[in-house]
Design a protein around this motif. Sequence first.
Motif, mmCIF file in Angstrom:
data_model
loop_
_atom_site.group_PDB
_atom_site.id
_atom_site.type_symbol
_atom_site.label_atom_id
_atom_site.label_comp_id
_atom_site.label_asym_id
_atom_site.label_seq_id
_atom_site.Cartn_x
_atom_site.Cartn_y
_atom_site.Cartn_z
ATOM 1 N N LEU A 797 39.975 30.083 -7.686
ATOM 2 C CA LEU A 797 39.300 29.404 -8.790
ATOM 3 C C LEU A 797 39.804 29.908 -10.135
ATOM 4 C CD1 LEU A 797 35.554 29.178 -7.665
ATOM 5 C CD2 LEU A 797 37.178 27.310 -7.922
ATOM 6 N N ASP A 798 39.938 31.223 -10.257
ATOM 7 C CA ASP A 798 40.435 31.797 -11.515
ATOM 8 C C ASP A 798 41.830 31.282 -11.828
ATOM 9 O OD1 ASP A 798 38.101 33.220 -11.757
ATOM 10 O OD2 ASP A 798 38.905 35.088 -10.942
ATOM 11 N N ALA A 799 42.694 31.270 -10.825
ATOM 12 C CA ALA A 799 44.069 30.785 -11.015
ATOM 13 C C ALA A 799 44.067 29.290 -11.346
ATOM 14 C CB ALA A 799 44.901 31.046 -9.766
ATOM 15 N N GLY A 800 43.176 28.534 -10.676
ATOM 16 C CA GLY A 800 43.068 27.095 -10.930
ATOM 17 C C GLY A 800 42.627 26.810 -12.352
ATOM 18 N N LEU A 801 41.651 27.597 -12.823
ATOM 19 C CA LEU A 801 41.164 27.417 -14.194
ATOM 20 C C LEU A 801 42.265 27.759 -15.194
ATOM 21 C CD1 LEU A 801 38.435 26.561 -15.393
ATOM 22 C CD2 LEU A 801 37.953 28.967 -15.807
ATOM 23 N N GLU A 802 43.025 28.798 -14.911
ATOM 24 C CA GLU A 802 44.137 29.163 -15.796
ATOM 25 C C GLU A 802 45.172 28.034 -15.837
ATOM 26 O OE1 GLU A 802 47.717 32.456 -16.335
ATOM 27 O OE2 GLU A 802 46.173 32.795 -14.812
ATOM 28 N N ARG A 803 45.492 27.465 -14.653
ATOM 29 C CA ARG A 803 46.459 26.358 -14.626
ATOM 30 C C ARG A 803 45.962 25.182 -15.455
ATOM 31 N NH1 ARG A 803 46.648 27.647 -9.104
ATOM 32 N NH2 ARG A 803 45.442 25.799 -8.572
ATOM 33 N N ILE A 804 44.683 24.853 -15.300
ATOM 34 C CA ILE A 804 44.115 23.711 -16.029
ATOM 35 C C ILE A 804 44.231 23.929 -17.529
ATOM 36 C CG2 ILE A 804 41.943 22.554 -16.597
ATOM 37 C CD1 ILE A 804 41.182 22.845 -13.617
ATOM 38 N N PHE A 805 43.872 25.119 -17.995
ATOM 39 C CA PHE A 805 43.880 25.362 -19.435
ATOM 40 C C PHE A 805 45.289 25.464 -19.997
ATOM 41 C CE2 PHE A 805 39.388 25.969 -19.090
ATOM 42 C CZ PHE A 805 38.918 25.682 -20.360
ATOM 43 N N LYS A 806 46.208 26.030 -19.235
ATOM 44 C CA LYS A 806 47.588 26.087 -19.723
ATOM 45 C C LYS A 806 48.196 24.686 -19.759
ATOM 46 C CE LYS A 806 48.784 30.875 -19.016
ATOM 47 N NZ LYS A 806 48.689 31.153 -20.450
ATOM 48 N N LEU A 807 47.803 23.840 -18.819
ATOM 49 C CA LEU A 807 48.242 22.438 -18.852
ATOM 50 C C LEU A 807 47.623 21.709 -20.040
ATOM 51 C CD1 LEU A 807 48.034 21.631 -15.040
ATOM 52 C CD2 LEU A 807 50.110 21.479 -16.422
ATOM 53 N N LEU A 808 46.363 22.017 -20.327
ATOM 54 C CA LEU A 808 45.724 21.421 -21.505
ATOM 55 C C LEU A 808 46.466 21.814 -22.777
ATOM 56 C CD1 LEU A 808 41.888 21.835 -20.830
ATOM 57 C CD2 LEU A 808 43.164 19.702 -20.983
ATOM 58 N N GLY A 809 47.012 23.044 -22.781
ATOM 59 C CA GLY A 809 47.785 23.506 -23.922
ATOM 60 C C GLY A 809 49.064 22.720 -24.127
ATOM 61 N N LEU A 810 49.527 22.029 -23.081
ATOM 62 C CA LEU A 810 50.697 21.153 -23.207
ATOM 63 C C LEU A 810 50.298 19.783 -23.750
ATOM 64 C CD1 LEU A 810 52.464 21.886 -19.784
ATOM 65 C CD2 LEU A 810 52.699 23.118 -21.954
ATOM 66 N N ARG A 811 49.013 19.462 -23.644
ATOM 67 C CA ARG A 811 48.509 18.164 -24.099
ATOM 68 C C ARG A 811 47.880 18.235 -25.502
ATOM 69 N NH1 ARG A 811 46.827 14.518 -26.226
ATOM 70 N NH2 ARG A 811 45.835 12.608 -25.483
ATOM 71 N N TYR A 812 47.194 19.344 -25.783
ATOM 72 C CA TYR A 812 46.534 19.540 -27.077
ATOM 73 C C TYR A 812 47.137 20.753 -27.786
ATOM 74 C CZ TYR A 812 43.062 16.367 -25.076
ATOM 75 O OH TYR A 812 42.436 15.285 -24.493
ATOM 76 N N GLN A 813 46.584 21.099 -28.948
ATOM 77 C CA GLN A 813 47.041 22.276 -29.669
ATOM 78 C C GLN A 813 46.776 23.531 -28.842
ATOM 79 O OE1 GLN A 813 48.645 22.702 -32.625
ATOM 80 N NE2 GLN A 813 48.827 20.490 -32.889
ATOM 81 N N GLN A 814 47.813 24.325 -28.616
ATOM 82 C CA GLN A 814 47.679 25.495 -27.748
ATOM 83 C C GLN A 814 46.666 26.499 -28.278
ATOM 84 O OE1 GLN A 814 51.718 26.959 -26.966
ATOM 85 N NE2 GLN A 814 51.302 26.676 -24.813
ATOM 86 N N LYS A 815 46.647 26.689 -29.598
ATOM 87 C CA LYS A 815 45.723 27.674 -30.183
ATOM 88 C C LYS A 815 44.283 27.284 -29.909
ATOM 89 C CE LYS A 815 48.718 29.376 -33.884
ATOM 90 N NZ LYS A 815 48.916 29.496 -35.350
ATOM 91 N N ASP A 816 43.980 25.994 -30.042
ATOM 92 C CA ASP A 816 42.614 25.516 -29.801
ATOM 93 C C ASP A 816 42.216 25.718 -28.341
ATOM 94 O OD1 ASP A 816 42.622 24.780 -32.415
ATOM 95 O OD2 ASP A 816 42.801 22.627 -32.065
ATOM 96 N N VAL A 817 43.116 25.359 -27.438
ATOM 97 C CA VAL A 817 42.835 25.502 -26.005
ATOM 98 C C VAL A 817 42.694 26.973 -25.629
ATOM 99 C CG1 VAL A 817 43.705 25.087 -23.681
ATOM 100 C CG2 VAL A 817 43.975 23.330 -25.430
#
Length: 938
Positions: A797-817
């Motif tokens: 779960l921890d690794a999955g959450l990290e993947r999701i947020f790092k992917l979000l950083g590719l879609r939105y502003q990385q600093k915000d994510v």
Amino acid sequence: MVEQFIKKIFDVREGEFKVSLWMLAYIFLVIAVLLIIKPTVNALFLSELGIEQLPFAFLLVAITAVTTSHFYAKAVSRFSLKKVIEITIISSIIILIGLGILLSLNVVSGVVLYFFYIWVAIYAVLSASQFWVLANLVFSIREAKRLFGFIGSGAILGGIIGGYLTSILAPLIGNQNLMFVAALLLFFCIPLLRKIWHIRVRKNGAFKKNKNHLNTSEQPLKLILQSKHLTYIACIVAVSVVVAKLVDYLFSDFASLAITDADELTAFFAFWFSTFNLLSLGIQLFFTHRIVGIWGVGFSLLLLPIGIFGGSILFLALPALSSVVVIKAMDGILKQSIHKSASELLTLPLPFDLKNKTKSFIDVVVDSLATGIAGCLLIFVVRGLDLSSFYIGILIILLVCLWLYFIYKVRIEYYKTFKTNLEILTDAPKKAKKIASTQTSVVAGMRTVFKKGTEEQILFMLDKLMEINDKRFADDVELLLEHPSNKVKKSALQNLYFLNGQTMTAEVSELLKIDDRELTIATLSYILSFAHKDKSFVFDVYLEDPNERIALAALFCLARAAKNNYSLKQRYSVRERIANALAQIKNHEGNKTYLQAIIKILGEANIPVFHTELNSFLKHPDAEIVKTTIEAIGTTNDLSLIQAIIPLLGQKEYRPSVLSAFKNYGPEVLPILRKNIQERLQPLPVIRYIPMAMQSFYSKEAVHQLLLVLTDKDLTVRLEVVRALSAIRSTHPQIIFNRYKVVSVIFDECKLYHETLSAMHTQIIISYRNRTKSRKEIGDAERDARSSLLELLERRLDAGLERIFKLLGLRYQQKDVAIAYEGLLSQKQEAQHNAIEFLDNLLTGELKRKLLPIIEDSALDVSSEEELQKIKHKIPSELECFKLLLHGNDLKIKLAVLYLITQQKEPRYLSVVEAYIDDLDPKIKSFALEAHKALTNV
């Protein structure tokens, strides 16, 4: 039955229903009382004094509110919120009883009517404002987002019941007795307030925690002006009130002209107020939660002004009572449902003490001042210029445009406030180390380093000098040839080739006497660089030098020069010379420096016949020899050798050398690395480091190749790919990513996370149940097996959450994510709540709908049984859980499931195990056979 229905509609969770119901009852009574007294007082005012006096009443409301606000601010600073609310309720009850008595005596007229009209206007905004401040204290940010819709329905119900009650009772018992009914209803707010305060505020210590963070001497107006967020909220309130009063004036004007009897006019107002509230309740029950939850605060705030705008356009086309009713309907229906919930959510990110001190000021003083402004507009503009109602419609349209502008601005500040809160709560803006400023220039600073710096500082500066190639430093670098460090001398020589146009061969030749192979090579390279066409003279002299170190250095330089020079290669028989040097290795056994020199020569020469010899050195027992070989292979630029060094990525001591070799090869190596991942040409421990190697190129091609393996079936490989892409985005934001591909992968990750979360919740629930059972029923081996599986699921779960947020950083502003992710992982509950709300505003559309439930579940403390009960999704049975986990691609979890089945010895899992006894993976097959044996021997 009713409780379950309410929980389902409004997402009311365990432990929230009772306090939500009490809050609903509280606001129900407050608004019911308002809908009893407001139509009554309004009707009396219009009947006795006429519509002409209404603007003056608006002005008096403003003056009274401003005058009393100073004393109210002092009361809020000095006394607790509970005491202030109780005094307000008791005072209101006394005034209502007084009004009832005066009406019975038939002495209500003139000044007395003005007093009661002003009091009703202030009561309407103050009582509601106090309630919502209390609600912000009772509920956390996450709870408020879910429950304000449910609680707000109490206000609408109060409006419906109060309005219809007035409509029915006014003709039957008279207005005077309605005041006593209102006083009685208001009295019940006191025990409700005390109950809520005791259960949620005092018990949780929330009031104590948030109290007195502000300087109590600061006036509310100053605090509002200091905050853009509050300033725009105040502007929205002001403009919306002015618009509402203008609409109210139109409604009252057209209604009083059509209906002249006071009791009939009271019934007319009560009917429409109640009807509006009834429609508002329908929207609140079925639309508010969805609109505010999915589309956000900004969009929700737009609906009311847009509705009034549309109604005003209709009024301009058809100036009649029916058109005015439409405008009033927009105001009455949307204001108490969608707009009210969205407005109260605007203050969520602000600290409680700031809200406590400023919200009532905004709701009462700003509201009243806006009422006064509306009065001035009606007196001095509309009546002063003798304008028709048509121009009031024009004025409303202009004000609505201003209203929309303030909504746009407050949405930006709302987002910024959540971001600021997260930065403060997570200490995100790390304080940069202060660097002592000096008056010296950059050039003087570099020269100081060359003269007085340490070896590391000088080497760093020389590397930088290679990039800028500034000839002003030629003399300074030349002096470094006398530095005691051979590394500094070598780097200085490499710089001098570019900095000094005049040869220093005679002086440099003296460096050949120093017993250092690297320095010798650098010296010969320098000499050759100034030999121009007469390079053969240098080779003739140094290749046969009696000093083996110099001779090998010369051979190294020859190999490099002859790599792409066939005639030079033939003239000096490079191949034969290297073969002879290789043959001499046996005579230099134990001489590591000689062997390293030969390996480097092999790399520079890049003669295919020697590749086998070069590869053989990768198996040498000495790590330094292996590192030299890796570097030599990188020097060859021969892609046929790349496959030999990829396996060494899995070994930490060789990893930097391998990465350096990849860099020498250039981007041509990227497809080969990607192929190694896709076709599993290396063991998994090696493959997991390949994305990092691809990342090191920081190029568009690297992104392209990484995206091709973004959906790798192995979760750890996938995580490394995501980390690599995130690192590239962080340092090279100009590189364009395929956002559609990224969003698609996020959806896949959400599905996987949800499945893992469901499986974990199943295991936790079973673990809870097993705690009450004896060791005879549940053995220690089974408990340990389940604990191991839970631990693996938690890591996944921890690794999955990290993947999701790092992917979000590719879609939105990385600093915000990154800020949101840090807040979500924080141990502070307030930081978690702010992170969720921040993401609620950041994310959009389908991404928001799928991600937010997962993020909310990730913030739950699953070690708490009370928190576990808040889970909304369906929790699978253990059989379904096992099938789900075994169907995945996580080897460790598969083995953990099979081991747990072995320890449980439950025959019902036999069919599950049988599917894996012939698995291609030997470990899975072994564990499945063990499980099968345990189940069949039961």
